[in-house]
Design a protein around this motif. Sequence first.
Motif, PDB file in Angstrom:
ATOM      1  N   ALA A  41      53.706  12.281  49.321  1.00 47.90           N
ATOM      2  CA  ALA A  41      52.704  11.330  49.806  1.00 47.90           C
ATOM      3  C   ALA A  41      51.340  11.569  49.164  1.00 47.90           C
ATOM      4  CB  ALA A  41      52.583  11.421  51.325  1.00 47.90           C
ATOM      5  N   LEU A  42      51.034  12.841  48.848  1.00 47.17           N
ATOM      6  CA  LEU A  42      49.750  13.148  48.202  1.00 47.17           C
ATOM      7  C   LEU A  42      49.663  12.517  46.821  1.00 47.17           C
ATOM      8  CD1 LEU A  42      49.237  16.920  49.130  1.00 47.17           C
ATOM      9  CD2 LEU A  42      48.048  14.944  50.079  1.00 47.17           C
ATOM     10  N   PHE A  43      50.732  12.596  46.051  1.00 47.16           N
ATOM     11  CA  PHE A  43      50.725  12.022  44.703  1.00 47.16           C
ATOM     12  C   PHE A  43      50.500  10.510  44.752  1.00 47.16           C
ATOM     13  CE2 PHE A  43      52.767  16.035  43.662  1.00 47.16           C
ATOM     14  CZ  PHE A  43      52.248  16.313  42.410  1.00 47.16           C
ATOM     15  N   TYR A  44      51.163   9.850  45.674  1.00 47.92           N
ATOM     16  CA  TYR A  44      51.028   8.399  45.761  1.00 47.92           C
ATOM     17  C   TYR A  44      49.652   8.002  46.295  1.00 47.92           C
ATOM     18  CZ  TYR A  44      55.907   7.554  44.604  1.00 47.92           C
ATOM     19  OH  TYR A  44      57.099   7.455  43.938  1.00 47.92           O
ATOM     20  N   SER A  45      49.174   8.727  47.296  1.00 43.36           N
ATOM     21  CA  SER A  45      47.914   8.329  47.925  1.00 43.36           C
ATOM     22  C   SER A  45      46.726   8.551  47.002  1.00 43.36           C
ATOM     23  CB  SER A  45      47.712   9.093  49.233  1.00 43.36           C
ATOM     24  OG  SER A  45      47.658  10.485  49.009  1.00 43.36           O
ATOM     25  N   PHE A  46      46.730   9.643  46.222  1.00 40.71           N
ATOM     26  CA  PHE A  46      45.604   9.878  45.323  1.00 40.71           C
ATOM     27  C   PHE A  46      45.607   8.895  44.152  1.00 40.71           C
ATOM     28  CE2 PHE A  46      45.272  14.090  47.357  1.00 40.71           C
ATOM     29  CZ  PHE A  46      43.909  14.087  47.607  1.00 40.71           C
ATOM     30  N   TYR A  47      46.798   8.474  43.731  1.00 46.31           N
ATOM     31  CA  TYR A  47      46.854   7.430  42.699  1.00 46.31           C
ATOM     32  C   TYR A  47      46.207   6.148  43.204  1.00 46.31           C
ATOM     33  CZ  TYR A  47      48.701   3.498  40.117  1.00 46.31           C
ATOM     34  OH  TYR A  47      48.803   2.327  39.420  1.00 46.31           O
ATOM     35  N   VAL A  48      46.577   5.735  44.428  1.00 43.10           N
ATOM     36  CA  VAL A  48      46.006   4.524  45.009  1.00 43.10           C
ATOM     37  C   VAL A  48      44.508   4.692  45.245  1.00 43.10           C
ATOM     38  CG1 VAL A  48      46.138   2.922  46.955  1.00 43.10           C
ATOM     39  CG2 VAL A  48      48.216   3.930  46.058  1.00 43.10           C
ATOM     40  N   PHE A  49      44.091   5.918  45.616  1.00 44.32           N
ATOM     41  CA  PHE A  49      42.679   6.191  45.853  1.00 44.32           C
ATOM     42  C   PHE A  49      41.828   5.853  44.621  1.00 44.32           C
ATOM     43  CE2 PHE A  49      39.342   9.372  44.955  1.00 44.32           C
ATOM     44  CZ  PHE A  49      38.421   9.023  45.936  1.00 44.32           C
ATOM     45  N   PHE A  50      42.212   6.374  43.478  1.00 51.69           N
ATOM     46  CA  PHE A  50      41.399   6.179  42.277  1.00 51.69           C
ATOM     47  C   PHE A  50      41.373   4.719  41.832  1.00 51.69           C
ATOM     48  CE2 PHE A  50      42.257  10.781  41.836  1.00 51.69           C
ATOM     49  CZ  PHE A  50      40.945  11.223  41.711  1.00 51.69           C
TER      50      PHE A  50
ATOM     51  N   PHE B  91      41.181  19.357  50.359  1.00 50.92           N
ATOM     52  CA  PHE B  91      40.695  19.608  48.999  1.00 50.92           C
ATOM     53  C   PHE B  91      41.694  20.454  48.203  1.00 50.92           C
ATOM     54  CE2 PHE B  91      36.794  18.697  51.387  1.00 50.92           C
ATOM     55  CZ  PHE B  91      36.289  17.683  50.606  1.00 50.92           C
ATOM     56  N   GLN B  92      42.455  21.268  48.907  1.00 54.36           N
ATOM     57  CA  GLN B  92      43.519  22.014  48.246  1.00 54.36           C
ATOM     58  C   GLN B  92      44.580  21.053  47.706  1.00 54.36           C
ATOM     59  OE1 GLN B  92      45.308  24.930  50.787  1.00 54.36           O
ATOM     60  NE2 GLN B  92      46.534  25.863  49.161  1.00 54.36           N
ATOM     61  N   GLY B  93      44.825  19.961  48.489  1.00 57.02           N
ATOM     62  CA  GLY B  93      45.765  18.943  48.032  1.00 57.02           C
ATOM     63  C   GLY B  93      45.278  18.220  46.789  1.00 57.02           C
ATOM     64  N   ILE B  94      43.961  17.914  46.746  1.00 56.76           N
ATOM     65  CA  ILE B  94      43.386  17.286  45.554  1.00 56.76           C
ATOM     66  C   ILE B  94      43.584  18.180  44.333  1.00 56.76           C
ATOM     67  CG2 ILE B  94      41.242  16.479  44.464  1.00 56.76           C
ATOM     68  CD1 ILE B  94      40.198  15.730  47.187  1.00 56.76           C
ATOM     69  N   LYS B  95      43.294  19.457  44.510  1.00 58.02           N
ATOM     70  CA  LYS B  95      43.431  20.410  43.404  1.00 58.02           C
ATOM     71  C   LYS B  95      44.875  20.496  42.941  1.00 58.02           C
ATOM     72  CE  LYS B  95      42.383  25.194  42.154  1.00 58.02           C
ATOM     73  NZ  LYS B  95      41.861  26.505  42.620  1.00 58.02           N
ATOM     74  N   LEU B  96      45.812  20.443  43.899  1.00 61.67           N
ATOM     75  CA  LEU B  96      47.231  20.541  43.553  1.00 61.67           C
ATOM     76  C   LEU B  96      47.682  19.380  42.680  1.00 61.67           C
ATOM     77  CD1 LEU B  96      50.084  21.898  44.141  1.00 61.67           C
ATOM     78  CD2 LEU B  96      50.293  20.148  45.926  1.00 61.67           C
ATOM     79  N   VAL B  97      47.428  18.141  43.134  1.00 62.27           N
ATOM     80  CA  VAL B  97      47.958  16.978  42.410  1.00 62.27           C
ATOM     81  C   VAL B  97      47.200  16.719  41.106  1.00 62.27           C
ATOM     82  CG1 VAL B  97      48.852  15.915  44.500  1.00 62.27           C
ATOM     83  CG2 VAL B  97      46.556  15.344  43.752  1.00 62.27           C
TER      84      VAL B  97
ATOM     85  N   THR C  31      40.368   6.197  52.520  1.00 61.60           N
ATOM     86  CA  THR C  31      41.429   6.332  53.525  1.00 61.60           C
ATOM     87  C   THR C  31      42.776   6.685  52.904  1.00 61.60           C
ATOM     88  OG1 THR C  31      41.908   3.954  53.455  1.00 61.60           O
ATOM     89  CG2 THR C  31      40.317   4.715  55.110  1.00 61.60           C
ATOM     90  N   ASP C  32      42.990   6.352  51.626  1.00 59.89           N
ATOM     91  CA  ASP C  32      44.291   6.613  51.007  1.00 59.89           C
ATOM     92  C   ASP C  32      44.650   8.092  50.965  1.00 59.89           C
ATOM     93  OD1 ASP C  32      45.819   4.204  50.068  1.00 59.89           O
ATOM     94  OD2 ASP C  32      43.846   3.696  49.323  1.00 59.89           O
ATOM     95  N   PRO C  33      43.819   8.959  50.353  1.00 58.25           N
ATOM     96  CA  PRO C  33      44.186  10.382  50.375  1.00 58.25           C
ATOM     97  C   PRO C  33      44.154  10.980  51.771  1.00 58.25           C
ATOM     98  CG  PRO C  33      41.995  10.091  49.436  1.00 58.25           C
ATOM     99  CD  PRO C  33      42.581   8.731  49.589  1.00 58.25           C
ATOM    100  N   THR C  34      43.284  10.434  52.646  1.00 57.57           N
ATOM    101  CA  THR C  34      43.237  10.940  54.018  1.00 57.57           C
ATOM    102  C   THR C  34      44.549  10.667  54.738  1.00 57.57           C
ATOM    103  OG1 THR C  34      40.857  10.475  54.066  1.00 57.57           O
ATOM    104  CG2 THR C  34      41.938  10.892  56.171  1.00 57.57           C
ATOM    105  N   VAL C  35      45.032   9.423  54.636  1.00 58.41           N
ATOM    106  CA  VAL C  35      46.316   9.079  55.257  1.00 58.41           C
ATOM    107  C   VAL C  35      47.453   9.834  54.577  1.00 58.41           C
ATOM    108  CG1 VAL C  35      47.965   7.206  55.652  1.00 58.41           C
ATOM    109  CG2 VAL C  35      45.529   6.839  56.082  1.00 58.41           C
ATOM    110  N   GLY C  36      47.394   9.951  53.246  1.00 54.35           N
ATOM    111  CA  GLY C  36      48.424  10.714  52.536  1.00 54.35           C
ATOM    112  C   GLY C  36      48.487  12.152  53.010  1.00 54.35           C
TER     113      GLY C  36
END
Length: 499
Positions: free
Chosen positions: A398-407, A255-261, A65-70
Motif C-alpha cells: 500500500a505504501l508503494f501505491y499511495s506514494f506514487y499517487v501522492f506525487f 517518514f520511515q515508510g517514505i525512506k523505504l519506498v 492524504t494518499d501516503p497517510t491512508v497508505g
Amino acid sequence: MEKNECLNRLSVCNKICYAVGGAPYQITGCALGFFLQIYLLDVAQLDPFYASIILFVGRAWDAITDPTVGFLVSRSPWTRFGRMLPWIVLSTPLAVLSYFLIWYVPPFEDGKVIWYLFFYCIFQTLQTCFHVPYSALTMFISSEQKERDSATAYRMTVEVLGTVLGTAIQGQIVGMANAPCLPGPGDIIANLSNSSKLLNNSEPVISLEHTKAAYMIASGVICLIYVLCAIVLFFGVREQKESSSRPRSEPMGFFQGIKLVMGHGPYAKLVMVFLFTSLGFMLLEGNFALFCSSTLGFRNDFQNILLVIMLSATLAIPFWQWFLSRFGKKTAVCVGSLSVIPFMILVVCVKSNLIVTYIVSFAAGVGVAAAFLLPWSMLPDVVDDFQVQNPDSTGHEALFYSFYVFFTKFASGISLGISTLSLDFAGYISRGCTQPAAVDLTLKLLVSAAPVALILIGLVILYWYPIDEERRQGNRKLLQEQRDNEADSETDSTELAIV
C-alpha cells in the motif's frame, strides 16, 4: 507449481468485478478534471483567484492524504473480509454525499469559497480511502504476475470506459442546459447588424438556474454508479492473504515508510517518469474544456470533443496491451507518450475548424490510452523487484501505491492552481462570449507547449529506468521459486506436526 498456479488463477468474472471497482475513481476524477474549473468560473461564478485556491488546496490535500491512508492501510489488521475491502466499503457512503455537494451552488455568497473547499477536500479524503486500498488490492487478488497483469488490463479497460461514462454523463446532461455566454461591449457592437435575427429567435432561453440543476442531476447519476461499483467489487472479489509464510514486517513510522519506498531506485525513477508525463496530461485535461469553448469557439460542442477523446482511448486499450506484451512496457511508454505530441501541437496551430478538431481529438485519444494503462501495469513490477531485493521486508504494498499517487496528485494540484491563476492574470471574463487575446495565448500554452515539455522531460528520465523485460522475467522466476520453497516448507512442517 502447477497446483499453485491453478489456485491463483482468476476467473473472467473475478477480473471483471475487480475492474469495475476502478470505475468510480475515474468517473468522478474525469468529471472533476474536465468540468470543475469551468463550473467554478462560469456557474458558481467565483473569481479565478479563489477558484485557483480551491483547485490547488484540494489537490494538495488529496496528495497528502494518499501516503497517510497508505500508511494506515499497511498497519490495519486482517479481517474476515480482508485488509483492503473494509476501507472501500466504509468510505463509499460519505464519499458519495460529499461529491454531490461539490456540484451544489449554496444560496449565499460570503461562504461560497469555504463551501467548495471544504467538500472538495472531504471528498478527496474519502476517495483516497477507497482508491489506495483498491490499488494495493492488485497484489492480493493473485500471487501470479501473469494473472495480476491480466486483471490490470481489465481494470484499465473499465477505467477508460469510466472516463467515457463520466465525460458522457457530465458533458451531455450539462450540455443540454448550457447557459448562453454574456456578450461584452465589443460583442454587442458586432451583433447590432444581426439584431433582427435575435428578435425573431424563438429558441427557449436557458438560464443559469437550468445549468445549476443540470450539474446536480449529473452528479446524482454519478453517485448512483459509484455505489453500484463498490457493491460489485465487494461481493465479486476475494482478497487473498499474503502467500508468504514469513510474518509481516513490524509496522514502521510514516517518514520511515517514505525512506523505504523512495530508497528503492527503480521505484523513484518510475515515480519521476509518471510525475512529469501525468502532469502534462493533467494540464491538458484541466484546461481543454475552456480551450475548446473560449479559444476555439466551440462552446456548444466541447463536451462532444471530450467524449471523442475518451472513446478513442477506450478503443486503443487492447492495442496498447498487445504492444506492451510484444515490445515491453518501457518501449510502450515511450511510443505512447510520443504519439500524442504531434496532435497537441496541431490542435493549437490549425485554424479553428470543428471537423479537424474532432479528427485531432480522436488521434490524441490513442496516446491518452497509454497514459492510463502503463503506470498501473508497471507498478507491480517495481513492487516485485523490491521483494526480490528485500525478501525479509513484507506488507508494504500500500505504501508503494499511495506514494506514487501522492506525487502525481501534488503535481496536478500545482498545475491546476497555476493554470487557473494564470487565467486570472490574463484577464479571464466569466461566461464571456469572447476572451482577451492574452487568455487565448495562455490557454494555448497550457494545452500544448507546457504538456509537450513535461512529457519530454519524463521520457528522458525513462531512459534510465532499469527494469526491462529480462529483469522483469527474472524477478518473476525468483519470486515463484521463493513461493514454491515456502510451500514445501509449510508442507514439511505440517507433516512433521501430524507425525
